[in-house]
Design a protein around this motif. Sequence first.
Motif, PDB file in Angstrom:
ATOM      1  N   MET A   1       0.832  -1.210   0.000  1.00  0.00           N
ATOM      2  CA  MET A   1       0.000   0.000   0.000  1.00  0.00           C
ATOM      3  C   MET A   1       0.865   1.258   0.000  1.00  0.00           C
ATOM      4  N   SER A   2       1.908   1.239  -0.809  1.00  0.00           N
ATOM      5  CA  SER A   2       2.878   2.344  -0.842  1.00  0.00           C
ATOM      6  C   SER A   2       2.379   3.498  -1.696  1.00  0.00           C
ATOM      7  N   THR A   3       2.336   4.681  -1.105  1.00  0.00           N
ATOM      8  CA  THR A   3       1.978   5.880  -1.857  1.00  0.00           C
ATOM      9  C   THR A   3       3.015   6.147  -2.944  1.00  0.00           C
ATOM     10  N   MET A   4       4.281   5.913  -2.631  1.00  0.00           N
ATOM     11  CA  MET A   4       5.349   6.175  -3.610  1.00  0.00           C
ATOM     12  C   MET A   4       5.250   5.242  -4.809  1.00  0.00           C
ATOM     13  N   GLU A   5       4.911   3.980  -4.560  1.00  0.00           N
ATOM     14  CA  GLU A   5       4.755   3.042  -5.673  1.00  0.00           C
ATOM     15  C   GLU A   5       3.560   3.437  -6.531  1.00  0.00           C
ATOM     16  N   ARG A   6       2.472   3.849  -5.869  1.00  0.00           N
ATOM     17  CA  ARG A   6       1.256   4.235  -6.587  1.00  0.00           C
ATOM     18  C   ARG A   6       1.530   5.388  -7.546  1.00  0.00           C
ATOM     19  N   TYR A   7       2.434   6.293  -7.173  1.00  0.00           N
ATOM     20  CA  TYR A   7       2.730   7.442  -8.025  1.00  0.00           C
ATOM     21  C   TYR A   7       3.865   7.190  -9.005  1.00  0.00           C
TER      22      TYR A   7
ATOM     23  N   ASP B   1       9.574   1.319  -9.068  1.00  0.00           N
ATOM     24  CA  ASP B   1       9.200   0.234  -9.977  1.00  0.00           C
ATOM     25  C   ASP B   1       9.729  -1.084  -9.422  1.00  0.00           C
ATOM     26  N   GLU B   2       9.478  -2.163 -10.131  1.00  0.00           N
ATOM     27  CA  GLU B   2       9.857  -3.485  -9.624  1.00  0.00           C
ATOM     28  C   GLU B   2      11.360  -3.620  -9.425  1.00  0.00           C
TER      29      GLU B   2
ATOM     30  N   LEU C   1      12.294  -1.663  -6.238  1.00  0.00           N
ATOM     31  CA  LEU C   1      11.768  -2.379  -5.077  1.00  0.00           C
ATOM     32  C   LEU C   1      12.612  -3.623  -4.776  1.00  0.00           C
ATOM     33  N   GLY C   2      13.034  -4.324  -5.834  1.00  0.00           N
ATOM     34  CA  GLY C   2      13.893  -5.494  -5.655  1.00  0.00           C
ATOM     35  C   GLY C   2      15.231  -5.110  -5.031  1.00  0.00           C
ATOM     36  N   GLU C   3      15.798  -3.987  -5.493  1.00  0.00           N
ATOM     37  CA  GLU C   3      17.083  -3.517  -4.953  1.00  0.00           C
ATOM     38  C   GLU C   3      16.943  -3.096  -3.489  1.00  0.00           C
TER      39      GLU C   3
END
Length: 313
Positions: free
Chosen positions: A215-221, A225-226, A229-231
């Motif tokens: 539920m990340s606001t930063m990801e939503r905007y 990216d994947e 996030l993986g790093e």
Amino acid sequence: MKDDNIKLMTKICKLYYYESWTQEKIAEKFGVSRPIISKMIQKAREIGVVEIIVHDDPQQTTELEKELEMTYQLQQVLVVPTRDLNKELVTSAVGKAAAQFVQKLIKNGDRIGVSWGNSLYHMVREFPLDKKDDVKIIPLIGGTGNERTEVHSNQIAYELAKRLGGKCESLYAPSIVETEQLHEQIIQLPNIASVLREGEQIDLALVGIGNPYSMSTMERYGYLDETVLGELKELDAVADINSRFINRDGEIVDHPINQKVIGIGLEQLKRVHSVVGLAFGLHKIESIKAALKGGYIKMLVTDEASAFKIMGE
């Protein structure tokens, strides 16, 4: 709203709540229809002229607050009773409680820094009208764009300033830029640099605590990216504060994204006298604990279930 309207609203609410007059009787007294009185009473609740508090058993939450304060050397903790509330009601309850908590902290002449995100949005939405003298709100991070602008720091600063009768600054820059070189160029622009300097001289900071994977606001905007996030996962990052990422020990992770944020850094945040962290929900347990371990926040507002989990693990 004009002062005359608020005075009338207050009179009506005192008759309704203190003296138990019916809406029909109040309508007759003021020569208006009952639906008008009903709407005014509802409006009084919405803008904070009236606050309705249901007193839960305070003993359990008081003990949790003391445990958290002692364990993490915090100035204050507010644990909001949320048993038997659904998710939507929890959000509203925490927002309202956080607004009342923060309202008591603000003094005349304060400089208040605000970050961004849903928790701050819900807090400001519940904030009552409470005029203070010479108060100024400063966004601690950039935020531009057209999507859900109400959660951006500039809008949160504007709305809070409106409720306090104060002034606000705006930081007209993205929260994260593409390259470190662009970051250096932007923070040297006079209008950006002056707001960032003000952000380093605040009396009180209000920040959210994010979980980058849920539920990340930063990801939503689109800031995460994947690949990123993986790093971040490889670096054991579990939380973001003011869009800076930290690991479960509260240490700032060595990732380029932390060098591309337009806003005050976490070491600068540590120097602020009063920092309130707002976060709730079981998906944020590790994030809250990381923020506490890192010493970035000095006060915490959270829900009862999250407080139990933090102290129980």
